[in-house]
Design a protein around this motif. Structure first.
Motif, PDB file in Angstrom:
ATOM      1  N   VAL A  70       2.609  -5.849   4.522  1.00 16.48           N
ATOM      2  CA  VAL A  70       3.207  -4.724   5.226  1.00 16.48           C
ATOM      3  C   VAL A  70       2.677  -3.388   4.701  1.00 16.48           C
ATOM      4  O   VAL A  70       2.491  -3.188   3.504  1.00 16.48           O
ATOM      5  N   ASP A  71       2.438  -2.480   5.638  1.00 14.48           N
ATOM      6  CA  ASP A  71       1.934  -1.155   5.310  1.00 14.48           C
ATOM      7  C   ASP A  71       2.937  -0.069   5.739  1.00 14.48           C
ATOM      8  O   ASP A  71       3.115   0.922   5.060  1.00 14.48           O
ATOM      9  N   LYS A  72       3.601  -0.291   6.880  1.00 12.79           N
ATOM     10  CA  LYS A  72       4.511   0.729   7.417  1.00 12.79           C
ATOM     11  C   LYS A  72       5.572   0.045   8.249  1.00 12.79           C
ATOM     12  O   LYS A  72       5.317  -0.943   8.940  1.00 12.79           O
ATOM     13  N   ILE A  73       6.823   0.570   8.190  1.00 15.57           N
ATOM     14  CA  ILE A  73       7.931   0.074   8.997  1.00 15.57           C
ATOM     15  C   ILE A  73       8.507   1.241   9.766  1.00 15.57           C
ATOM     16  O   ILE A  73       8.868   2.265   9.191  1.00 15.57           O
ATOM     17  N   GLU A  74       8.590   1.096  11.100  1.00 15.20           N
ATOM     18  CA  GLU A  74       9.131   2.140  11.968  1.00 15.20           C
ATOM     19  C   GLU A  74      10.292   1.559  12.756  1.00 15.20           C
ATOM     20  O   GLU A  74      10.206   0.450  13.288  1.00 15.20           O
ATOM     21  N   GLN A  75      11.397   2.326  12.830  1.00 15.36           N
ATOM     22  CA  GLN A  75      12.574   1.872  13.562  1.00 15.36           C
ATOM     23  C   GLN A  75      13.196   3.028  14.336  1.00 15.36           C
ATOM     24  O   GLN A  75      13.078   4.178  13.952  1.00 15.36           O
ATOM     25  N   ARG A  76      13.879   2.660  15.421  1.00  8.39           N
ATOM     26  CA  ARG A  76      14.675   3.667  16.165  1.00  8.39           C
ATOM     27  C   ARG A  76      15.844   2.950  16.844  1.00  8.39           C
ATOM     28  O   ARG A  76      15.862   1.745  16.980  1.00  8.39           O
TER      29      ARG A  76
ATOM     30  N   PRO B  24       0.798  -1.235   0.000  1.00  7.40           N
ATOM     31  CA  PRO B  24       0.000   0.000   0.000  1.00  7.40           C
ATOM     32  C   PRO B  24       0.828   1.282   0.000  1.00  7.40           C
ATOM     33  O   PRO B  24       0.524   2.217  -0.737  1.00  7.40           O
ATOM     34  N   ARG B  25       1.891   1.345   0.813  1.00  8.40           N
ATOM     35  CA  ARG B  25       2.658   2.587   0.940  1.00  8.40           C
ATOM     36  C   ARG B  25       4.095   2.477   0.457  1.00  8.40           C
ATOM     37  O   ARG B  25       4.693   3.479   0.053  1.00  8.40           O
ATOM     38  N   LEU B  26       4.666   1.290   0.508  1.00 12.28           N
ATOM     39  CA  LEU B  26       6.073   1.127   0.158  1.00 12.28           C
ATOM     40  C   LEU B  26       6.282   0.795  -1.314  1.00 12.28           C
ATOM     41  O   LEU B  26       7.416   0.657  -1.756  1.00 12.28           O
ATOM     42  N   GLY B  27       5.180   0.636  -2.042  1.00 13.63           N
ATOM     43  CA  GLY B  27       5.297   0.349  -3.466  1.00 13.63           C
ATOM     44  C   GLY B  27       5.717  -1.086  -3.729  1.00 13.63           C
ATOM     45  O   GLY B  27       5.411  -2.000  -2.958  1.00 13.63           O
ATOM     46  N   ALA B  28       6.435  -1.281  -4.840  1.00 14.68           N
ATOM     47  CA  ALA B  28       6.864  -2.626  -5.231  1.00 14.68           C
ATOM     48  C   ALA B  28       8.030  -3.078  -4.359  1.00 14.68           C
ATOM     49  O   ALA B  28       9.012  -2.353  -4.200  1.00 14.68           O
TER      50      ALA B  28
ATOM     51  N   THR C  98      -0.747 -23.306   9.628  1.00 12.02           N
ATOM     52  CA  THR C  98       0.604 -23.112   9.124  1.00 12.02           C
ATOM     53  C   THR C  98       0.765 -21.651   8.715  1.00 12.02           C
ATOM     54  O   THR C  98      -0.218 -20.927   8.558  1.00 12.02           O
ATOM     55  N   ALA C  99       2.009 -21.229   8.535  1.00 15.65           N
ATOM     56  CA  ALA C  99       2.284 -19.842   8.141  1.00 15.65           C
ATOM     57  C   ALA C  99       3.273 -19.813   6.990  1.00 15.65           C
ATOM     58  O   ALA C  99       4.336 -20.441   7.067  1.00 15.65           O
ATOM     59  N   GLU C 100       2.925 -19.096   5.939  1.00 16.41           N
ATOM     60  CA  GLU C 100       3.854 -18.792   4.864  1.00 16.41           C
ATOM     61  C   GLU C 100       4.436 -17.400   5.117  1.00 16.41           C
ATOM     62  O   GLU C 100       3.774 -16.536   5.697  1.00 16.41           O
ATOM     63  N   MET C 101       5.688 -17.172   4.667  1.00  9.98           N
ATOM     64  CA  MET C 101       6.367 -15.912   4.966  1.00  9.98           C
ATOM     65  C   MET C 101       7.096 -15.405   3.732  1.00  9.98           C
ATOM     66  O   MET C 101       7.597 -16.194   2.934  1.00  9.98           O
ATOM     67  N   TRP C 102       7.157 -14.086   3.596  1.00 12.54           N
ATOM     68  CA  TRP C 102       7.884 -13.433   2.515  1.00 12.54           C
ATOM     69  C   TRP C 102       8.896 -12.464   3.141  1.00 12.54           C
ATOM     70  O   TRP C 102       8.514 -11.548   3.887  1.00 12.54           O
ATOM     71  N   PHE C 103      10.188 -12.650   2.848  1.00  9.70           N
ATOM     72  CA  PHE C 103      11.253 -11.809   3.411  1.00  9.70           C
ATOM     73  C   PHE C 103      11.856 -10.939   2.301  1.00  9.70           C
ATOM     74  O   PHE C 103      12.164 -11.448   1.222  1.00  9.70           O
ATOM     75  N   ALA C 104      12.043  -9.641   2.604  1.00 13.38           N
ATOM     76  CA  ALA C 104      12.461  -8.667   1.600  1.00 13.38           C
ATOM     77  C   ALA C 104      13.922  -8.258   1.792  1.00 13.38           C
ATOM     78  O   ALA C 104      14.240  -7.567   2.762  1.00 13.38           O
ATOM     79  N   PRO C 105      14.843  -8.648   0.891  1.00 10.54           N
ATOM     80  CA  PRO C 105      16.248  -8.242   1.024  1.00 10.54           C
ATOM     81  C   PRO C 105      16.437  -6.728   1.059  1.00 10.54           C
ATOM     82  O   PRO C 105      17.323  -6.220   1.749  1.00 10.54           O
ATOM     83  N   GLY C 106      15.634  -5.982   0.299  1.00 11.39           N
ATOM     84  CA  GLY C 106      15.786  -4.535   0.259  1.00 11.39           C
ATOM     85  C   GLY C 106      15.268  -3.821   1.488  1.00 11.39           C
ATOM     86  O   GLY C 106      15.466  -2.609   1.630  1.00 11.39           O
ATOM     87  N   LEU C 107      14.613  -4.531   2.382  1.00  7.18           N
ATOM     88  CA  LEU C 107      14.075  -3.957   3.618  1.00  7.18           C
ATOM     89  C   LEU C 107      14.592  -4.761   4.806  1.00  7.18           C
ATOM     90  O   LEU C 107      13.832  -5.237   5.642  1.00  7.18           O
TER      91      LEU C 107
END
Length: 247
Positions: free
Chosen positions: A241-247, A188-192, A211-220
């Motif tokens: 994913v819609d938003k990622i916040e870090q500190r 939605p917000r981070l694009g492709a 069960t759970a399937e997962m998608w991991f993003a190398p660029g994030l």
């Protein structure tokens, strides 16, 4: 000895040896933090869709916090404002990965838990099992795998596989995930976002059909940008994913 002739220039006296210079102070190198590779506090917010006797909508969060050598991972899922599920993992952080000591899940007011020490795993029904190496739980797996992929402790490529022991309140099982695709997700917000899709194999002695399937993003930072939770073929939750916040 003969005196020098009158008017001759006397030979210079030998120079005094130079005073030794004080050695420059040596600044000790700062200590290497073996945990520096772990990310700072991170919060991933997801848009939730799904199906259970009709379309589902909601939101979800995966939150990671670390203080020195301790961590907490919390997964919260809220569906249609009246159904909620939370999963919490706590334990130690090591350069090799997470080492959970407690896992709890709360659903519809019911709490289930599993406790883990250095030698044993205590299940909800009172059984105690030997603790296998590399043990994770339902919540810690998302962060532990991201760390392993980011630091190349675990290769991530299409056609590969990832195996580890996972503790749940009712069992300890060896799970294997196949890396089935390298795909581009539209968020939605981070694009492709390019991500690797991990899909679990059926386990030997299933104690349920979740069960759970997962998608991991190398660029994030290899974070889990999509999670799909399946309960049989008729019920599923899809977290994007819609938003990622870090500190």
């Amino acid at each position: 000895a003969a005196l020098p002739p009158s008017g001759a220039t006397p030979e210079p006296l030998p120079a005094a040896p130079p005073a030794e210079q004080a050695a420059a102070p040596v600044t000790p190198a700062p200590p290497v933090d073996p945990l520096a590779g772990w990310p700072g506090d991170t919060r991933l917010s997801y848009v939730l869709t799904g199906w259970y006797r009709g379309e589902l909508q909601g939101d979800a969060r995966v939150q990671w916090q670390r203080q020195a050598g301790r961590y907490q991972v919390r997964v919260d899922i809220d569906i249609n404002t009246f159904i909620s599920l939370s999963m919490t993992s706590q334990g130690q952080v090591t350069p090799q990965g997470l080492r959970p000591s407690a896992y709890e899940e709360a659903r519809r007011g019911r709490m289930r838990a599993v406790r883990m020490n250095d030698a044993e795993v205590a299940l909800e029904d009172g059984r105690r099992l030997p603790r296998p190496d590399g043990l994770q739980d339902t919540a810690s797996q998302f962060v532990d795998l991201a760390y392993r992929f980011a630091h190349q402790l675990q290769p991530l490529q299409t056609g590969g596989q990832v195996s580890f022991w996972m503790a749940r309140p009712g069992a300890v099982d060896l799970w294997t995930y196949d890396v089935v695709q390298d795909v581009v997700l539209q968020t939605p917000r981070l694009g492709a976002v390019q991500a690797f899709h991990l899909k679990p194999r059926p386990i030997a002695n299933p104690r349920g059909n979740i069960t759970a399937e997962m998608w991991f993003a190398p660029g994030l930072q290899y974070l889990p940008v999509r999670i799909r939770i399946n309960q049989g073929s008729d019920v599923h939750l899809d977290l994007l994913v819609d938003k990622i916040e870090q500190r």
